[in-house]
Design an enzyme around this catalytic site. Structure first.
Site, PDB file in Angstrom:
ATOM      1  N   PRO A   1       0.829  -1.211   0.000  1.00  0.00           N
ATOM      2  CA  PRO A   1       0.000   0.000   0.000  1.00  0.00           C
ATOM      3  C   PRO A   1       0.863   1.261   0.000  1.00  0.00           C
ATOM      4  CG  PRO A   1      -0.722  -1.561   1.699  1.00  0.00           C
ATOM      5  CD  PRO A   1       0.588  -2.047   1.196  1.00  0.00           C
TER       6      PRO A   1
ATOM      7  N   GLY B   1       2.766   3.984  -4.765  1.00  0.00           N
ATOM      8  CA  GLY B   1       2.651   4.876  -5.913  1.00  0.00           C
ATOM      9  C   GLY B   1       2.068   4.255  -7.159  1.00  0.00           C
ATOM     10  N   LYS B   2       1.300   3.194  -7.033  1.00  0.00           N
ATOM     11  CA  LYS B   2       0.730   2.533  -8.218  1.00  0.00           C
ATOM     12  C   LYS B   2      -0.261   3.438  -8.944  1.00  0.00           C
ATOM     13  CE  LYS B   2      -0.693  -0.992  -5.728  1.00  0.00           C
ATOM     14  NZ  LYS B   2      -0.052  -0.712  -4.430  1.00  0.00           N
ATOM     15  N   THR B   3      -1.072   4.153  -8.190  1.00  0.00           N
ATOM     16  CA  THR B   3      -2.048   5.053  -8.813  1.00  0.00           C
ATOM     17  C   THR B   3      -1.356   6.198  -9.537  1.00  0.00           C
ATOM     18  OG1 THR B   3      -3.665   4.501  -7.099  1.00  0.00           O
ATOM     19  CG2 THR B   3      -4.060   6.502  -8.385  1.00  0.00           C
TER      20      THR B   3
ATOM     21  N   GLU C   1      15.587  -1.327  27.935  1.00  0.00           N
ATOM     22  CA  GLU C   1      15.873  -0.579  26.704  1.00  0.00           C
ATOM     23  C   GLU C   1      17.363  -0.295  26.567  1.00  0.00           C
ATOM     24  OE1 GLU C   1      13.729  -0.311  24.458  1.00  0.00           O
ATOM     25  OE2 GLU C   1      12.065  -0.988  25.710  1.00  0.00           O
TER      26      GLU C   1
ATOM     27  N   HIS D   1      18.860  -3.327  24.889  1.00  0.00           N
ATOM     28  CA  HIS D   1      18.647  -3.325  23.435  1.00  0.00           C
ATOM     29  C   HIS D   1      19.640  -2.385  22.745  1.00  0.00           C
ATOM     30  CE1 HIS D   1      15.184  -5.879  23.210  1.00  0.00           C
ATOM     31  NE2 HIS D   1      14.395  -5.074  23.928  1.00  0.00           N
TER      32      HIS D   1
ATOM     33  N   ASP E   1       9.671  -9.347  22.060  1.00  0.00           N
ATOM     34  CA  ASP E   1      11.027  -9.608  21.577  1.00  0.00           C
ATOM     35  C   ASP E   1      11.235 -11.093  21.318  1.00  0.00           C
ATOM     36  OD1 ASP E   1      11.540  -6.901  21.939  1.00  0.00           O
ATOM     37  OD2 ASP E   1      12.244  -7.187  23.997  1.00  0.00           O
TER      38      ASP E   1
END
Length: 635
Positions: free
Chosen positions: A233, A236-238, A456, A459, A530
């Site tokens: 979606p 930029g197909k349209t 965090e 991570h 996670d």
């Protein structure tokens, strides 16, 4: 005779009764007229004939006075009746004394009783009965009753015509609605569409066919009938379909796959015919069908008229695209996110000849798209680094990038600024990728905030140490559904991943849980997402990519879905072994950098957000300190 009469009455019911009453009335009138010879007429009979003639020509003298049936009964019994005229809605009465009045008789009850002999005079004197089929008493209630009868008859005639006409109008409107030529050909060109180089190159043949068809026909080459554009979606197909029409100067018709469905059976097929007739009359024409998977597939499961109608619509579309009709100058461009949902006959050569994959923009294209949309904003000088913004938006579609630029303006307005700065763009990117700040930190206890900071920090630290990307920042501000975020971006778009890179991605995911184990000796439920993502990547590694310790190269993706699940046991065991090895490696990595982990967590608890540069600086300082100690020990 009685048996015959009962049989007829049973067969015809009220119809025969009405006919009998009418015949009796006619017989009574005829009998009254023939009772005396014309040549033996007396003055009294002549007078009665004059009354009858007057009743037939003008009933106005009788309409000035209305009486009830009781008065009529008394007059009959008193032999005071000279003549009675029977009409559809009343009885006109003339007395011997030449008085005139009428009695309302809507349902014919009184006239039927009169004909049946229930209202008789006691003596031999009689009166004249006159049938007045065309007379109407237009006074009082009778006048409105007659008007209602006329309106009812007219409405009963018009109602079927109105219903048929209305149904035809609605069906015709639905058949023609939704598919219209644009008033002007699109002005967009391929240069106005940023990126999508592969799609533009594939559309070049279509452009040449619509602009110079003789180049093809002269060589005996058939132009492509249809183009199927696939992609996620917002890629930029349209816009590409509009740019194709603009490049060719062709007319443009835009519809969706649901356009062919209709409330009335058979209208969908007429919609297909109308669409192609309109396109052929206005050739060259580009027909753009967005969300083409809405057409569905043909089925033979016996699902009733709905499935039958869908099958007929698809069959008609197939015939129009590659049937007996010439579609010269008509190109169909369809776009879908789910090409597997299209009917196989639509995807064969001769219908949609070419399938074009419209991909997400790369790093340079994202920077150009952001600059393009940012032209409409009032920005703060050269403060905005669009190349950095492009790195932060890896994997986002052009539609999402347009939303980010607009969101940056909203963030600036919310903060009371008149210009959009880089900080506003970064906040808009965070909102698009992670979610907005939801204020959930106010409901967290100190222990939860500390645990989230450690999680965090784990991570972010593992990502920085393994170089899985650029650590932009670590925050414990809740966004969307996350209580904290380590924002990591890629330096470039990647389509191929090595085994080492995938193992590093898993270690980053396991970094939060292992940081909790290192600092608190137990993990929390915050690592659930996670573990889910790490398990997915690990299962793909051992079951699809051949990245397992057993050297097994068989891919479960080659099995039909109903059999693949039966073979998952071994793949799950290998995945679990892989995760345990990477979990141990992650714990050891965090243990070796425990001071950095504590420093990041402390900074998070104090400022809630730690920039990536701070994390890299802490790592360098810790590495320098370790090297210094090692040198001292070595000396």
């Amino acid at each position: 005779m009685k048996t015959v009469w009962n049989s007829l009455r049973s067969k015809f019911g009220r119809t025969m009764t009405g006919v009998a009453i009418a015949l009796a009335l006619i017989a009574a009138v005829c009998f009254a007229m023939l009772r005396q010879e014309p040549e033996q007429a007396t003055p009294q009979v002549a007078a009665l004939s004059g009354i009858a003639s007057q009743m037939r020509h003008d009933v106005t003298p009788w309409t000035h006075s209305e009486k009830d049936v009781s008065q009529l009964t008394r007059d009959i019994r008193d032999h005071n009746i000279a003549a009675i005229g029977v009409s559809r809605d009343a009885m006109l009465v003339s007395t011997v004394k030449d008085d005139k009045y009428y009695v309302v008789d809507h349902n014919g009850a009184f006239s039927n009783a009169l004909l049946a002999g229930e209202l008789k005079a006691d003596g031999s004197a009689g009166y004249q009965l006159v049938w007045l089929p065309d007379a109407h008493i237009r006074t009082g209630l009778a006048r409105w009753s007659n008007l209602f009868t006329i309106l009812r008859d007219v409405f009963s005639l018009l109602l079927p015509l109105l219903m048929v006409g209305g149904l035809s109008w609605f069906m015709r409107r639905e058949m023609r609605g939704g598919a219209q030529l644009l008033a002007k050909a699109p002005v967009m060109r391929f240069d106005d569409v940023i990126g999508a180089g592969e799609a533009k190159a594939a559309l070049a043949d279509v452009q040449a066919w619509l602009t110079e068809p003789k180049q093809f026909t002269g060589m005996g080459v058939r132009a492509p009938c249809g183009i199927l554009m696939t992609g996620g979606p917002g890629v930029g197909k349209t816009r590409l379909a509009q740019a194709l029409a603009g490049e060719c100067g062709a007319n443009f018709i835009a519809i969706t796959g649901s356009y062919f469905s209709a409330k009335y059976y058979g209208v969908g097929i007429q919609k297909v015919k109308h669409l192609f007739e309109m396109a052929r009359k206005n050739a060259p024409t580009v027909i753009f069908i967005d969300e083409a998977d809405g057409l569905g597939k043909r089925t033979d499961t016996g699902g009733g008229p709905v499935e039958a109608e869908t099958n007929r619509i698809i069959n008609q579309l197939l015939a129009e695209m590659d049937g007996f009709e010439s579609n010269e100058g008509v190109i169909i461009v369809a776009a879908t996110n789910h090409p597997e949902n299209l009917d196989e006959a639509l995807r064969r050569p001769g219908r949609f000849d070419r399938t074009i994959a419209v991909r997400l923009p790369d790093l340079d294209d994202r920077a150009r798209i952001l600059r393009f949309y940012a032209k409409n904003l009032k920005t703060k000088g050269d403060d905005i680094d669009f190349d950095q913004m492009a790195r932060l938006t890896t994997g986002l579609s052009p539609a999402t990038l347009a939303m980010i630029v607009n969101q940056a303006g909203l963030v600036a307005r919310k903060s009371g600024k008149s210009e959009v700065a880089a900080a506003h763009f970064i906040e808009a990117i965070k909102i698009a990728r992670i979610g907005d700040i939801n204020g959930a930190e106010r409901a967290l206890s100190d222990d939860e905030r500390t645990r989230i900071a450690i999680h965090e920090a784990g991570h972010g630290l593992v990502a920085a140490l393994l170089g899985t990307g650029v650590l932009e920042e670590v925050t414990i501000l809740p966004r969307g559904g996350a209580l904290g975020v380590a924002l990591i971006t890629k330096m470039q778009d990647k389509h191929l991943y090595r085994e080492t890179e995938m193992r590093n991605e898993i270690q980053v995911l396991l970094g939060g849980r292992n940081a909790e184990l290192l600092m608190f000796k137990e993990a929390s439920s915050g690592a659930a997402q996670d573990l889910q993502e790490a398990s997915r990547i690990g299962l793909d590694m051992v079951s699809k990519y051949g990245f397992n310790s057993d050297g097994d190269l068989f891919s479960l993706a080659s099995l039909p879905q109903q059999y693949a699940g039966l073979q998952l046991k071994g793949a799950i065991e290998n995945t679990n072994e892989l995760l345990r090895d990477l979990d141990d490696a992650t714990f050891a990595l965090l243990k070796a950098n425990e001071p950095v982990l504590r420093a990041i967590a402390d900074e998070l608890l104090e400022t809630e957000t730690v920039p990536g540069e701070t994390v890299y600086r802490l790592i360098r300082e810790h590495a320098a300190a370790v090297n210094a100690v090692n040198e001292v020990l070595a000396a």
